[in-house]
Design a protein around this motif. Structure first.
Motif, PDB file in Angstrom:
ATOM      1  N   LEU A  50      29.458 128.770  45.896  1.00 60.33           N
ATOM      2  CA  LEU A  50      29.050 129.794  44.944  1.00 60.33           C
ATOM      3  C   LEU A  50      28.964 131.114  45.688  1.00 60.33           C
ATOM      4  O   LEU A  50      28.479 131.164  46.827  1.00 60.33           O
ATOM      5  N   SER A  51      29.410 132.168  45.086  1.00 61.35           N
ATOM      6  CA  SER A  51      29.401 133.466  45.752  1.00 61.35           C
ATOM      7  C   SER A  51      29.115 134.556  44.736  1.00 61.35           C
ATOM      8  O   SER A  51      29.424 134.425  43.551  1.00 61.35           O
ATOM      9  N   ARG A  52      28.508 135.633  45.222  1.00 61.29           N
ATOM     10  CA  ARG A  52      28.235 136.757  44.335  1.00 61.29           C
ATOM     11  C   ARG A  52      28.070 138.035  45.139  1.00 61.29           C
ATOM     12  O   ARG A  52      27.665 138.014  46.307  1.00 61.29           O
ATOM     13  N   TYR A  53      28.434 139.151  44.518  1.00 62.55           N
ATOM     14  CA  TYR A  53      28.165 140.478  45.060  1.00 62.55           C
ATOM     15  C   TYR A  53      26.972 141.056  44.310  1.00 62.55           C
ATOM     16  O   TYR A  53      26.826 140.854  43.099  1.00 62.55           O
ATOM     17  N   VAL A  54      26.124 141.797  45.013  1.00 67.64           N
ATOM     18  CA  VAL A  54      24.974 142.413  44.366  1.00 67.64           C
ATOM     19  C   VAL A  54      24.729 143.773  45.008  1.00 67.64           C
ATOM     20  O   VAL A  54      24.869 143.938  46.226  1.00 67.64           O
ATOM     21  N   ILE A  55      24.422 144.750  44.175  1.00 67.77           N
ATOM     22  CA  ILE A  55      23.960 146.037  44.692  1.00 67.77           C
ATOM     23  C   ILE A  55      22.445 145.945  44.711  1.00 67.77           C
ATOM     24  O   ILE A  55      21.778 145.939  43.676  1.00 67.77           O
ATOM     25  N   ASP A  56      21.880 145.797  45.887  1.00 65.69           N
ATOM     26  CA  ASP A  56      20.483 145.421  46.080  1.00 65.69           C
ATOM     27  C   ASP A  56      19.569 146.631  45.957  1.00 65.69           C
ATOM     28  O   ASP A  56      20.000 147.783  46.100  1.00 65.69           O
ATOM     29  N   VAL A  57      18.263 146.370  45.719  1.00 66.94           N
ATOM     30  CA  VAL A  57      17.293 147.466  45.676  1.00 66.94           C
ATOM     31  C   VAL A  57      17.171 148.157  47.022  1.00 66.94           C
ATOM     32  O   VAL A  57      16.644 149.258  47.118  1.00 66.94           O
ATOM     33  N   SER A  58      17.634 147.516  48.081  1.00 65.36           N
ATOM     34  CA  SER A  58      17.630 148.127  49.407  1.00 65.36           C
ATOM     35  C   SER A  58      18.707 149.192  49.542  1.00 65.36           C
ATOM     36  O   SER A  58      18.741 149.915  50.529  1.00 65.36           O
ATOM     37  N   GLY A  59      19.612 149.296  48.551  1.00 67.25           N
ATOM     38  CA  GLY A  59      20.720 150.233  48.644  1.00 67.25           C
ATOM     39  C   GLY A  59      21.942 149.655  49.309  1.00 67.25           C
ATOM     40  O   GLY A  59      22.952 150.342  49.465  1.00 67.25           O
ATOM     41  N   GLN A  60      21.875 148.397  49.700  1.00 69.04           N
ATOM     42  CA  GLN A  60      23.002 147.743  50.344  1.00 69.04           C
ATOM     43  C   GLN A  60      23.801 146.937  49.325  1.00 69.04           C
ATOM     44  O   GLN A  60      23.248 146.351  48.411  1.00 69.04           O
ATOM     45  N   ILE A  61      25.124 146.918  49.501  1.00 70.08           N
ATOM     46  CA  ILE A  61      25.981 146.029  48.740  1.00 70.08           C
ATOM     47  C   ILE A  61      26.093 144.757  49.555  1.00 70.08           C
ATOM     48  O   ILE A  61      26.488 144.786  50.720  1.00 70.08           O
ATOM     49  N   LYS A  62      25.727 143.622  48.949  1.00 65.18           N
ATOM     50  CA  LYS A  62      25.685 142.374  49.695  1.00 65.18           C
ATOM     51  C   LYS A  62      26.558 141.323  49.031  1.00 65.18           C
ATOM     52  O   LYS A  62      26.664 141.268  47.804  1.00 65.18           O
ATOM     53  N   GLN A  63      27.188 140.506  49.869  1.00 64.50           N
ATOM     54  CA  GLN A  63      27.849 139.311  49.367  1.00 64.50           C
ATOM     55  C   GLN A  63      27.048 138.117  49.860  1.00 64.50           C
ATOM     56  O   GLN A  63      26.838 137.933  51.058  1.00 64.50           O
ATOM     57  N   LEU A  64      26.563 137.316  48.899  1.00 64.14           N
ATOM     58  CA  LEU A  64      25.729 136.167  49.208  1.00 64.14           C
ATOM     59  C   LEU A  64      26.457 134.896  48.803  1.00 64.14           C
ATOM     60  O   LEU A  64      27.090 134.832  47.741  1.00 64.14           O
ATOM     61  N   ASN A  65      26.375 133.883  49.659  1.00 68.27           N
ATOM     62  CA  ASN A  65      27.083 132.625  49.418  1.00 68.27           C
ATOM     63  C   ASN A  65      26.112 131.452  49.391  1.00 68.27           C
ATOM     64  O   ASN A  65      25.074 131.470  50.053  1.00 68.27           O
ATOM     65  N   TRP A  66      26.497 130.430  48.638  1.00 75.44           N
ATOM     66  CA  TRP A  66      25.714 129.195  48.527  1.00 75.44           C
ATOM     67  C   TRP A  66      26.691 128.033  48.669  1.00 75.44           C
ATOM     68  O   TRP A  66      27.550 127.829  47.825  1.00 75.44           O
ATOM     69  N   LEU A  67      26.539 127.276  49.749  1.00 78.27           N
ATOM     70  CA  LEU A  67      27.407 126.119  49.977  1.00 78.27           C
ATOM     71  C   LEU A  67      26.748 124.856  49.460  1.00 78.27           C
ATOM     72  O   LEU A  67      25.523 124.698  49.554  1.00 78.27           O
ATOM     73  N   ALA A  68      27.550 123.950  48.916  1.00 74.84           N
ATOM     74  CA  ALA A  68      27.022 122.693  48.397  1.00 74.84           C
ATOM     75  C   ALA A  68      26.279 121.952  49.502  1.00 74.84           C
ATOM     76  O   ALA A  68      26.766 121.809  50.620  1.00 74.84           O
ATOM     77  N   GLY A  69      25.084 121.492  49.200  1.00 73.43           N
ATOM     78  CA  GLY A  69      24.289 120.744  50.177  1.00 73.43           C
ATOM     79  C   GLY A  69      23.319 121.599  50.960  1.00 73.43           C
ATOM     80  O   GLY A  69      22.346 121.098  51.504  1.00 73.43           O
ATOM     81  N   VAL A  70      23.574 122.907  51.037  1.00 73.58           N
ATOM     82  CA  VAL A  70      22.689 123.780  51.813  1.00 73.58           C
ATOM     83  C   VAL A  70      21.479 124.203  50.985  1.00 73.58           C
ATOM     84  O   VAL A  70      20.360 124.287  51.459  1.00 73.58           O
ATOM     85  N   ARG A  71      21.722 124.509  49.702  1.00 75.40           N
ATOM     86  CA  ARG A  71      20.684 124.827  48.725  1.00 75.40           C
ATOM     87  C   ARG A  71      19.871 126.059  49.072  1.00 75.40           C
ATOM     88  O   ARG A  71      18.676 126.133  48.830  1.00 75.40           O
ATOM     89  N   ASN A  72      20.503 127.039  49.690  1.00 74.83           N
ATOM     90  CA  ASN A  72      19.880 128.350  49.827  1.00 74.83           C
ATOM     91  C   ASN A  72      20.971 129.404  49.998  1.00 74.83           C
ATOM     92  O   ASN A  72      22.081 129.105  50.424  1.00 74.83           O
TER      93      ASN A  72
END
Length: 724
Positions: free
Chosen positions: A242-264
């Motif tokens: 699972l992956s997503r881009y977010v424009i965070d409240v910190s002002g940073q553009i972040k790409q966050l990933n979630w791998l099966a089994g890792v659960r975070n």
């Protein structure tokens, strides 16, 4: 007259229940049909259980929003919000409804519309329109008989998050722009101060005001441009990710990933790479000083316009003299501070002296700051933005800027006895720190004279130096040497600043405090018991050497005196020995106890009182539990990494435990402690149980009370009067 028999009556009741049930749909699955509504207690779940849509409250906010989140994410990671600018406040009367004309409508008070899909083109008459939540996180209005016919979709209306398959672009027919806009703050999804979109000039670049985006190759990024629209999108090669881009409240553009089994979620990429690169993160007159979620503060003399919302910036506490109709007669002044870079939009004057530069700013009521360097004089009018404080560990000096403040804001700070560093210079150029005692402080004339008398007679490299004092009417001031690195607690309990205190620095600080106490107890002209030893009273010089400060509560012992008794108990909860806190008995062993607490705090990076809600109550009990379980190494502050020697770490923990033993007779003297530190190959005695471990009920009675009956904060000196 109509008589209802019993059978007819029950038939009537069943009919009512049937009609009631028919009008109150039970939503199950991923689809909302025409005429159906979603209440605040119901949700839609995508077919494979990846995403969920429903009503939520962000953080501690009381406002209610309709949104989409990852179903199996424990922290309810929101990826889309419908009514981000129009929150609801009554869940009982709020619902989402798919109207007969195929439009999604969010209602409050059952009939008032606060948000709708507002379709660009109407749904065909007698359609089988339905709203469905898809497994890619897209919420769509589609034709039930022709699923490829999409009338509206959330992917065309993103908030702060871009999901795989989502769009970031421009509709060439309508001119509508898809952009990611950050939340205003973690508890308010209203549009914030940061955004990202396609270059409006039509290039294939992502438009970011402060930097360009460097994309990676683990994902498939596409730029689509045709006669209908142009947009940016991406997909993942690994279907289990699972992956997503977010424009965070910190002002940073972040790409966050979630791998099966890792659960975070893990941060794969961010731009700017750290918060220091975000422009204007702390708003106007706000100062950025770290890389954490709480890294903003207002300039001295300013306060937040809105609490917990740095996008609103800071405002002056006191108006400048030229802005104040009721003039106090006191002229404005300037506060010097060092920053990494000077703010933009300055007016430059060349071939001007520093005195003339200051005068130019003082005569202009709109001038809020000035700076002077080899390039000339710089003045700023209006709001200051993008201020970043120099980090001590950066190894470089920041640019100097002088901030204009009202005279009242430049006076020494009033406190309860703590030393504030920074306020002036002597004519020689030596920077000084001023300690001003107010009438409301716990320290009165007795403590002031006590501190002046004591510290003037004490000379040691690990004691702060007193340079002068002043008493005039109700004003009482002490002038100290300036300590640029503030106090030990400023670094010790902060996850970012604590990294500056590596293992070697912590050992030097422990040894320096020990040497200072040994001098007070044994080698000074007076035998001194400090009685208020704690991290905030350990100041750090430019080389991080410790200096014991604040002798207002100290006591002098006579030559043959080993123990004294007082009815006036002073000190700080968490650092007071049991015999002193409960019986008023104090001796050099009282300071030894406080030193032991300090040692364990320096090793662990945790406050003694930070364990209040745990089963061990405090750091002493936690350490004792680990020691008895042969897990004492677990006490080490995790930001230290691997210590150079586990034996050395265990030795300092052992010393700390010896100093906090229940009985004063069992505790070592500071001379013994110095010997234990110096002779590292000599075996140490096994410690006995620390104080307070077996008397939880004492702490459950609440903190010690000040003389006014107000509980003392953990880092504030307190006075408790015990009638006898």
């Amino acid at each position: 007259m109509c008589v209802i028999t019993k059978p007819s009556f029950w038939f009537f009741v069943l009919l009512l229940l049937f009609v009631s049930h028919w009008n109150c749909f039970s939503i199950e699955g991923d689809t909302l049909l025409i005429g159906q509504s979603l209440s605040a207690s119901q949700t839609l779940i995508s077919q494979n259980g990846i995403f969920e849509l429903g009503f939520f409250k962000p953080g501690a906010s009381l406002n209610i929003y309709l949104g989409i989140w990852y179903k199996n994410s424990a922290d309810k990671m929101i990826v889309w919000v419908a009514n981000r600018e129009s929150p609801l406040n009554n869940p009982a009367s709020s619902k989402l409804e798919l109207s007969p004309d195929g439009i999604l409508v969010l209602l409050t008070n059952f009939t008032k519309t606060v948000w709708s899909t507002a379709l660009a083109s109407s749904v065909p008459n007698n359609s089988t329109a339905q709203a469905a939540l898809l497994d890619n996180g897209n919420f769509v209005i589609k034709d039930g008989s022709n699923p490829s016919a999409i009338y509206w979709q959330s992917f065309d209306n993103p908030t702060d998050t871009l999901l795989p398959g989502g769009k970031l672009g421009i509709n060439k027919h309508t001119g509508k722009v898809q952009k990611l806009i950050s939340w205003k703050n973690p508890e308010d999804p209203a549009p914030g101060m940061f955004s990202i979109t396609m270059d409006p000039n039509g290039s294939s670049q992502i438009f970011i005001e402060w930097n360009k985006m460097n994309l990676n190759y683990y994902f498939n990024y596409s730029y689509i441009s045709n006669e209908n629209e142009s947009y940016f999108t991406f997909s993942v090669y690994n279907a289990e990710m699972l992956s997503r881009y977010v424009i965070d409240v910190s002002g940073q553009i972040k790409q966050l990933n979630w791998l099966a089994g890792v659960r975070n979620w893990s941060e794969f990429w961010a731009q700017p790479s750290d918060q220091a690169g975000v422009y204007g993160l702390c708003g106007v007159f706000g100062v950025f000083h770290g890389n954490s979620s709480s890294s903003c503060e207002c300039l001295k003399g300013f306060e937040p316009l809105v609490q917990n919302d740095w996008s609103s910036g800071c405002v002056r506490k006191s108006p400048l003299q030229c802005q104040n109709k009721k003039s106090t007669g006191k002229k404005d002044g300037f506060l010097k501070m060092s920053i990494l870079t000077l703010p933009e939009n300055s007016k430059a004057y060349q071939k001007v002296s520093v005195a003339r530069c200051r005068l130019y700013c003082m005569k202009n009521c709109y001038c809020v700051a000035y700076a002077y360097n080899s390039s000339g004089c710089f003045l700023w009018e209006g709001d200051l933005i993008n201020l970043k404080q120099s980090e001590i560990a950066a190894g470089r000096a920041g640019a100097e800027i002088y901030i204009r403040l009202a005279a009242s804001e430049l006076e020494p700070q009033i406190g309860s006895g703590s030393i504030r560093t920074g306020k002036g210079k002597l004519p020689t150029g030596l920077e000084i720190a001023v300690k001003r005692l107010s009438e409301r402080s716990g320290q009165g004339l007795e403590e002031f004279r006590n501190e002046t008398t004591l510290i003037a007679k004490l000379q040691h490299r690990n004691l702060v130096r007193l340079l002068g004092s002043c008493i005039e009417w109700d004003e009482k001031m002490l002038i100290y040497e300036y300590m640029p690195n503030k106090s030990l607690d400023f670094f010790l309990y902060d996850a970012n600043r604590g990294q500056i205190l590596d293992w070697g620095a912590r050992i030097r600080i422990i040894e320096g405090i020990a040497q200072g106490l040994l001098y007070l107890h044994r080698y000074s002209r007076l035998r001194i018991i400090h009685r208020d030893l704690k991290p905030s009273n350990i100041l750090l010089d430019s080389e991080m050497n410790p200096k014991i400060s604040d002798f207002g509560m100290a006591r002098i012992f006579g030559g043959n005196e080993t123990q004294a008794h007082t009815n006036r108990i002073v000190g700080t909860y968490g650092y007071m020995s049991p015999e002193y806190a409960m019986e008023g008995l104090f001796s050099i062993k009282s300071d030894v106890f406080s030193f032991g607490v300090l040692v364990l705090e320096i090793v662990s990076g945790k406050k003694n009182t930070s364990f209040y809600h745990s089963d061990t109550l405090h750091l002493l009990g936690h350490t004792w539990k680990l020691w008895n379980s042969n897990k004492a190494l677990d006490l080490m502050d995790p930001i230290l990494g691997d210590p150079p020697s586990t034996a050395t770490l265990l030795r300092y923990i052992n010393i700390g435990l010896l100093c906090v033993q229940e009985s004063p007779a069992d505790r070592p003297t500071m001379s013994d402690v110095i010997s234990m530190i110096a002779n590292e190959h000599v075996a140490l005695p096994e410690p006995k149980q620390p104080a307070f471990v077996a008397c939880r009920n004492m702490a459950e009675q609440g903190p010690l009370m000040s003389s006014s009956g107000v509980p003392s904060a953990n880092n504030v000196t307190i006075t408790a009067i015990d009638g006898r």
